[in-house]
Design a protein around this motif. Structure first.
Motif, PDB file in Angstrom:
ATOM      1  N   GLU A   1      51.996  13.901  -1.837  1.00 56.08           N
ATOM      2  CA  GLU A   1      51.468  13.574  -0.517  1.00 56.08           C
ATOM      3  C   GLU A   1      52.354  14.216   0.542  1.00 56.08           C
ATOM      4  O   GLU A   1      53.519  14.517   0.284  1.00 56.08           O
ATOM      5  CB  GLU A   1      51.454  12.061  -0.280  1.00 56.08           C
ATOM      6  N   CYS A   2      51.794  14.390   1.742  1.00 57.28           N
ATOM      7  CA  CYS A   2      52.573  14.902   2.854  1.00 57.28           C
ATOM      8  C   CYS A   2      52.121  14.200   4.123  1.00 57.28           C
ATOM      9  O   CYS A   2      50.921  13.987   4.331  1.00 57.28           O
ATOM     10  CB  CYS A   2      52.402  16.417   2.982  1.00 57.28           C
TER      11      CYS A   2
ATOM     12  N   CYS B   1      57.134  14.519   6.202  1.00 54.58           N
ATOM     13  CA  CYS B   1      57.670  13.600   5.188  1.00 54.58           C
ATOM     14  C   CYS B   1      56.825  13.731   3.924  1.00 54.58           C
ATOM     15  O   CYS B   1      55.621  13.914   4.004  1.00 54.58           O
ATOM     16  CB  CYS B   1      57.606  12.146   5.672  1.00 54.58           C
ATOM     17  N   SER B   2      57.460  13.584   2.761  1.00 50.61           N
ATOM     18  CA  SER B   2      56.692  13.660   1.510  1.00 50.61           C
ATOM     19  C   SER B   2      56.213  12.303   1.053  1.00 50.61           C
ATOM     20  O   SER B   2      55.682  12.154  -0.039  1.00 50.61           O
ATOM     21  CB  SER B   2      57.516  14.344   0.417  1.00 50.61           C
TER      22      SER B   2
ATOM     23  N   ASP C   1      53.853   8.425  18.338  1.00 51.61           N
ATOM     24  CA  ASP C   1      54.945   7.450  18.416  1.00 51.61           C
ATOM     25  C   ASP C   1      55.777   7.388  17.137  1.00 51.61           C
ATOM     26  O   ASP C   1      56.232   6.330  16.728  1.00 51.61           O
ATOM     27  CB  ASP C   1      54.416   6.052  18.777  1.00 51.61           C
ATOM     28  N   TRP C   2      55.924   8.529  16.486  1.00 55.99           N
ATOM     29  CA  TRP C   2      56.738   8.675  15.285  1.00 55.99           C
ATOM     30  C   TRP C   2      56.244   7.832  14.114  1.00 55.99           C
ATOM     31  O   TRP C   2      57.021   7.408  13.252  1.00 55.99           O
ATOM     32  CB  TRP C   2      58.216   8.438  15.581  1.00 55.99           C
ATOM     33  N   SER C   3      54.935   7.596  14.055  1.00 52.79           N
ATOM     34  CA  SER C   3      54.313   6.943  12.901  1.00 52.79           C
ATOM     35  C   SER C   3      53.815   8.031  11.960  1.00 52.79           C
ATOM     36  O   SER C   3      53.324   9.057  12.410  1.00 52.79           O
ATOM     37  CB  SER C   3      53.116   6.097  13.341  1.00 52.79           C
ATOM     38  N   GLN C   4      53.923   7.816  10.670  1.00 47.42           N
ATOM     39  CA  GLN C   4      53.472   8.827   9.715  1.00 47.42           C
ATOM     40  C   GLN C   4      51.949   8.889   9.675  1.00 47.42           C
ATOM     41  O   GLN C   4      51.289   7.864   9.528  1.00 47.42           O
ATOM     42  CB  GLN C   4      54.019   8.551   8.313  1.00 47.42           C
TER      43      GLN C   4
ATOM     44  N   ILE D   1      62.398   7.631   4.381  1.00 45.52           N
ATOM     45  CA  ILE D   1      63.313   7.998   3.302  1.00 45.52           C
ATOM     46  C   ILE D   1      62.795   9.185   2.483  1.00 45.52           C
ATOM     47  O   ILE D   1      63.526   9.739   1.693  1.00 45.52           O
ATOM     48  CB  ILE D   1      63.575   6.796   2.364  1.00 45.52           C
ATOM     49  N   TYR D   2      61.555   9.575   2.679  1.00 46.28           N
ATOM     50  CA  TYR D   2      60.974  10.676   1.898  1.00 46.28           C
ATOM     51  C   TYR D   2      61.249  11.998   2.564  1.00 46.28           C
ATOM     52  O   TYR D   2      60.705  12.474   3.419  1.00 46.28           O
ATOM     53  CB  TYR D   2      59.478  10.456   1.705  1.00 46.28           C
TER      54      TYR D   2
END
Length: 80
Positions: A34-35, A73-74, A43-46, A79-80
């Motif tokens: 996933e990416c 992020c992976s 707002d810095w949400s994935q 943390i990914y």
């Protein structure tokens, strides 16, 4: 008349810059499941990206600008 025309051109240029969406593409190592992308525009949400091939992901974000800061992020957390 010339000032009015120049003002209208500037206004249309500003409107089209504001309404243009930006597409982000990233190449990842094979085996990445996933990416995600996070940035000033959300707002810095994935936000989960769409897989195009085994190693490429993409997403189009309407709120992004050419100067928006972002991070890939992976996984769905930092943390990914």
């Amino acid at each position: 008349m010339k000032k009015i025309l120049l003002s209208l051109v500037a206004l249309f240029a500003t409107v089209s810059l504001v309404s243009a969406a930006i597409t982000y593409n990233v190449t990842v190592p094979a085996g990445t499941n996933e990416c995600y992308i996070a940035g000033e525009f959300n707002d810095w949400s994935q936000a989960k990206m769409t897989q195009q091939t085994e190693t490429t992901y993409t997403i189009t974000i309407a709120e992004a600008t050419a100067t928006s800061k972002y991070k890939y992020c992976s996984g769905p957390g930092w943390i990914y």
